[in-house]
Scaffold this motif. Structure first.
Motif, PDB file in Angstrom:
ATOM      1  N   MET A   1      79.334 -25.617 -96.459  1.00 53.41           N
ATOM      2  CA  MET A   1      78.994 -24.740 -95.337  1.00 53.41           C
ATOM      3  C   MET A   1      77.483 -24.623 -95.189  1.00 53.41           C
ATOM      4  O   MET A   1      76.770 -24.440 -96.158  1.00 53.41           O
ATOM      5  N   SER A   2      77.010 -24.741 -93.966  1.00 52.06           N
ATOM      6  CA  SER A   2      75.588 -24.592 -93.725  1.00 52.06           C
ATOM      7  C   SER A   2      75.208 -23.127 -93.814  1.00 52.06           C
ATOM      8  O   SER A   2      75.783 -22.280 -93.154  1.00 52.06           O
ATOM      9  N   ARG A   3      74.231 -22.839 -94.659  1.00 57.22           N
ATOM     10  CA  ARG A   3      73.834 -21.437 -94.781  1.00 57.22           C
ATOM     11  C   ARG A   3      73.042 -20.989 -93.558  1.00 57.22           C
ATOM     12  O   ARG A   3      72.746 -19.813 -93.401  1.00 57.22           O
ATOM     13  N   ASN A   4      72.691 -21.944 -92.682  1.00 57.45           N
ATOM     14  CA  ASN A   4      71.923 -21.620 -91.477  1.00 57.45           C
ATOM     15  C   ASN A   4      72.785 -21.555 -90.227  1.00 57.45           C
ATOM     16  O   ASN A   4      72.266 -21.444 -89.127  1.00 57.45           O
ATOM     17  N   ARG A   5      74.114 -21.642 -90.367  1.00 58.73           N
ATOM     18  CA  ARG A   5      74.949 -21.848 -89.185  1.00 58.73           C
ATOM     19  C   ARG A   5      74.749 -20.777 -88.120  1.00 58.73           C
ATOM     20  O   ARG A   5      74.638 -21.092 -86.941  1.00 58.73           O
ATOM     21  N   GLY A   6      74.703 -19.489 -88.509  1.00 58.89           N
ATOM     22  CA  GLY A   6      74.536 -18.425 -87.518  1.00 58.89           C
ATOM     23  C   GLY A   6      73.224 -18.553 -86.775  1.00 58.89           C
ATOM     24  O   GLY A   6      73.170 -18.412 -85.546  1.00 58.89           O
ATOM     25  N   ARG A   7      72.169 -18.859 -87.508  1.00 60.11           N
ATOM     26  CA  ARG A   7      70.843 -19.002 -86.886  1.00 60.11           C
ATOM     27  C   ARG A   7      70.814 -20.195 -85.940  1.00 60.11           C
ATOM     28  O   ARG A   7      70.270 -20.119 -84.834  1.00 60.11           O
ATOM     29  N   LEU A  61      61.518 -33.132 -96.014  1.00 55.33           N
ATOM     30  CA  LEU A  61      62.188 -34.301 -95.458  1.00 55.33           C
ATOM     31  C   LEU A  61      61.545 -34.637 -94.120  1.00 55.33           C
ATOM     32  O   LEU A  61      61.468 -33.787 -93.233  1.00 55.33           O
ATOM     33  N   ALA A  62      61.067 -35.877 -93.980  1.00 55.07           N
ATOM     34  CA  ALA A  62      60.442 -36.320 -92.730  1.00 55.07           C
ATOM     35  C   ALA A  62      61.188 -37.526 -92.183  1.00 55.07           C
ATOM     36  O   ALA A  62      61.543 -38.447 -92.933  1.00 55.07           O
ATOM     37  N   GLY A  63      61.427 -37.528 -90.871  1.00 54.05           N
ATOM     38  CA  GLY A  63      62.100 -38.664 -90.248  1.00 54.05           C
ATOM     39  C   GLY A  63      62.038 -38.549 -88.739  1.00 54.05           C
ATOM     40  O   GLY A  63      62.104 -37.452 -88.188  1.00 54.05           O
ATOM     41  N   TYR A  64      61.892 -39.662 -88.073  1.00 50.77           N
ATOM     42  CA  TYR A  64      61.883 -39.707 -86.611  1.00 50.77           C
ATOM     43  C   TYR A  64      63.235 -39.202 -86.089  1.00 50.77           C
ATOM     44  O   TYR A  64      64.256 -39.301 -86.784  1.00 50.77           O
ATOM     45  N   PRO A  65      63.265 -38.625 -84.868  1.00 48.26           N
ATOM     46  CA  PRO A  65      64.540 -38.151 -84.320  1.00 48.26           C
ATOM     47  C   PRO A  65      65.635 -39.223 -84.338  1.00 48.26           C
ATOM     48  O   PRO A  65      65.383 -40.390 -84.058  1.00 48.26           O
ATOM     49  N   LYS A  66      66.834 -38.801 -84.673  1.00 46.99           N
ATOM     50  CA  LYS A  66      68.044 -39.628 -84.685  1.00 46.99           C
ATOM     51  C   LYS A  66      68.038 -40.721 -85.752  1.00 46.99           C
ATOM     52  O   LYS A  66      68.738 -41.730 -85.634  1.00 46.99           O
ATOM     53  N   THR A  67      67.276 -40.497 -86.800  1.00 45.92           N
ATOM     54  CA  THR A  67      67.341 -41.407 -87.945  1.00 45.92           C
ATOM     55  C   THR A  67      68.304 -40.878 -89.002  1.00 45.92           C
ATOM     56  O   THR A  67      68.530 -41.537 -90.022  1.00 45.92           O
ATOM     57  N   GLY A  68      68.855 -39.679 -88.782  1.00 49.58           N
ATOM     58  CA  GLY A  68      69.823 -39.108 -89.724  1.00 49.58           C
ATOM     59  C   GLY A  68      69.333 -37.884 -90.458  1.00 49.58           C
ATOM     60  O   GLY A  68      69.883 -37.528 -91.504  1.00 49.58           O
ATOM     61  N   THR A  69      68.306 -37.199 -89.922  1.00 49.76           N
ATOM     62  CA  THR A  69      67.742 -36.050 -90.638  1.00 49.76           C
ATOM     63  C   THR A  69      68.716 -34.877 -90.738  1.00 49.76           C
ATOM     64  O   THR A  69      68.658 -34.115 -91.709  1.00 49.76           O
ATOM     65  N   ASN A  70      69.611 -34.704 -89.752  1.00 47.00           N
ATOM     66  CA  ASN A  70      70.590 -33.617 -89.857  1.00 47.00           C
ATOM     67  C   ASN A  70      71.554 -33.881 -91.006  1.00 47.00           C
ATOM     68  O   ASN A  70      71.880 -32.980 -91.783  1.00 47.00           O
ATOM     69  N   TRP A  71      72.009 -35.113 -91.107  1.00 44.84           N
ATOM     70  CA  TRP A  71      72.909 -35.508 -92.184  1.00 44.84           C
ATOM     71  C   TRP A  71      72.228 -35.378 -93.544  1.00 44.84           C
ATOM     72  O   TRP A  71      72.735 -34.720 -94.460  1.00 44.84           O
ATOM     73  N   LEU A  72      71.044 -35.979 -93.672  1.00 43.67           N
ATOM     74  CA  LEU A  72      70.352 -35.955 -94.962  1.00 43.67           C
ATOM     75  C   LEU A  72      69.883 -34.543 -95.309  1.00 43.67           C
ATOM     76  O   LEU A  72      69.856 -34.163 -96.478  1.00 43.67           O
ATOM     77  N   GLY A  73      69.522 -33.760 -94.293  1.00 47.44           N
ATOM     78  CA  GLY A  73      69.126 -32.378 -94.550  1.00 47.44           C
ATOM     79  C   GLY A  73      70.258 -31.584 -95.174  1.00 47.44           C
ATOM     80  O   GLY A  73      70.047 -30.765 -96.084  1.00 47.44           O
ATOM     81  N   GLN A  74      71.488 -31.825 -94.708  1.00 48.00           N
ATOM     82  CA  GLN A  74      72.661 -31.150 -95.272  1.00 48.00           C
ATOM     83  C   GLN A  74      72.889 -31.596 -96.716  1.00 48.00           C
ATOM     84  O   GLN A  74      73.191 -30.776 -97.599  1.00 48.00           O
ATOM     85  N   ILE A  75      72.721 -32.894 -96.960  1.00 43.64           N
ATOM     86  CA  ILE A  75      72.884 -33.419 -98.317  1.00 43.64           C
ATOM     87  C   ILE A  75      71.869 -32.777 -99.256  1.00 43.64           C
ATOM     88  O   ILE A  75      72.209 -32.319-100.364  1.00 43.64           O
ATOM     89  N   ILE A  76      70.618 -32.729 -98.836  1.00 49.97           N
ATOM     90  CA  ILE A  76      69.566 -32.144 -99.669  1.00 49.97           C
ATOM     91  C   ILE A  76      69.841 -30.670 -99.944  1.00 49.97           C
ATOM     92  O   ILE A  76      69.652 -30.183-101.063  1.00 49.97           O
ATOM     93  N   GLY A  77      70.298 -29.953 -98.922  1.00 48.06           N
ATOM     94  CA  GLY A  77      70.637 -28.544 -99.108  1.00 48.06           C
ATOM     95  C   GLY A  77      71.705 -28.350-100.172  1.00 48.06           C
ATOM     96  O   GLY A  77      71.621 -27.445-101.010  1.00 48.06           O
ATOM     97  N   GLU A  78      72.718 -29.227-100.157  1.00 49.33           N
ATOM     98  CA  GLU A  78      73.789 -29.143-101.148  1.00 49.33           C
ATOM     99  C   GLU A  78      73.276 -29.491-102.544  1.00 49.33           C
ATOM    100  O   GLU A  78      73.637 -28.840-103.539  1.00 49.33           O
TER     101      GLU A  78
END
Length: 315
Positions: A1-7, A61-78
């Motif tokens: 679960m994303s701890r940021n979901r409400g925000r 985490l740095a990455g150009y848009p649509k390179t997968g930062t949302n996916w990898l950001g979730q992985i890093i958070g976990e």
């Protein structure tokens, strides 16, 4: 679960509402020659960013848009929260602190006061950005904080960004793929040129506090990629943690949960998440043009080898 979901859901609903009042010609502004979305950032915010103070424990985490930062950001958070073993009370405090930021979790988003509010976030802060090195605050590259740079083959990135651009209310749409392709090749998009972005990060490929990872290698073996990331950030996890997190953070799992985690933004954010989708849109001439550009700019570099261009970008 994303701890940021409400925000995230609340922030994006507000952003979508604001974007309805803005004509397409006013949706982007230029800052130091690069375009940015006017609804979620401003020149004043990017100026204020220069004074941002990095902490040595920040996870970046740095990455150009649509390179997968949302996916990898979730992985890093976990990975980070598993290593930290936060108590329920500690996690609640972190969630409340993040809610007070009142913006989508990207370093360059928000009002100019966002960086003062970020000082109140507890360590370790997870910081995600689409900015190239020359627009990052000096403290990021000068501090002891570690930076994970995500790269993805240019052709799939172009296609993914095309669909995102035409579905995202804060960005002006393109009438055709051909029109978009010209803008992509000339850097006339939000966050500028992807080839320039890659050229800049290539200068840091041997930096001791910077690690490069590709979207494709994560798709090939997510568990192995996560182990490399954990080692880089010095996260300590049990062997059984990795397959558990991998199962929880597959693209499909995140897509299925996107309504709950991202609201209607989820349909825009999570599309296919596959490798090789570029073949559906590229013409022979466009394919050859991009190959030439890549070879001229990055041929023979360590970053090109890391991207496995010949494997993922050749017809």
């Amino acid at each position: 679960m994303s701890r940021n979901r409400g925000r995230i859901i609340e922030t994006m609903e507000n952003v979508f509402s604001q974007s309805e009042k803005i004509p397409p010609e006013d949706m982007l502004f230029s800052y130091r020659g690069i375009l940015f979305p006017a609804v979620i950032s401003s020149p004043e915010t990017l100026e204020a960013l220069k004074s941002f103070e990095t902490r040595s424990g920040d996870v970046i985490l740095a990455g150009y848009p649509k390179t997968g930062t949302n996916w990898l950001g979730q992985i890093i958070g976990e990975l980070e929260s598993t290593d930290a073993k936060y108590t329920e009370e500690e996690m609640k405090e972190r969630i409340n602190a993040e809610k007070k930021l009142e913006t989508f979790p990207r370093l360059e988003f928000g009002d100019p006061g966002i960086y003062e509010r970020m000082k109140k976030l507890p360590s370790r802060r997870i910081i995600i950005t689409h900015l190239p090195p020359h627009l990052l605050p000096p403290s990021i590259l000068q501090s002891k904080a570690k930076i994970l740079v995500l790269i993805r083959n240019r052709k799939d990135t172009a296609v993914s960004y095309y669909h995102f651009y035409n579905n995202m209310p804060v960005l002006p749409s393109f009438s055709s793929w051909d029109e978009y392709f010209s803008a992509f090749m000339n850097g006339k998009l939000a966050w500028g040129s992807y080839i320039d972005h890659l050229l800049e990060w290539n200068k840091y490929i041997d930096h001791e506090r910077i690690m490069m990872i590709s979207y494709e290698e994560l798709k090939e073996d997510q568990v192995l990629g996560m182990k490399r990331i954990a080692a880089f950030f010095e996260f300590s996890l049990c062997e059984e943690d990795f397959p558990r997190i991998a199962k929880k953070t597959t693209f499909q799992a995140m897509k299925e949960n996107s309504k709950e985690t991202h609201g209607r933004f989820g349909d825009i954010l999570f599309r296919k998440g596959v490798v090789g989708n570029w073949k559906d849109l590229f013409s022979k001439a466009q394919n050859e043009e991009m190959d030439r550009k890549f070879e001229d700019c990055l041929g023979g570099t360590k970053l090109a080898a890391k991207m496995k261009y010949d494997i993922y970008c050749k017809a």
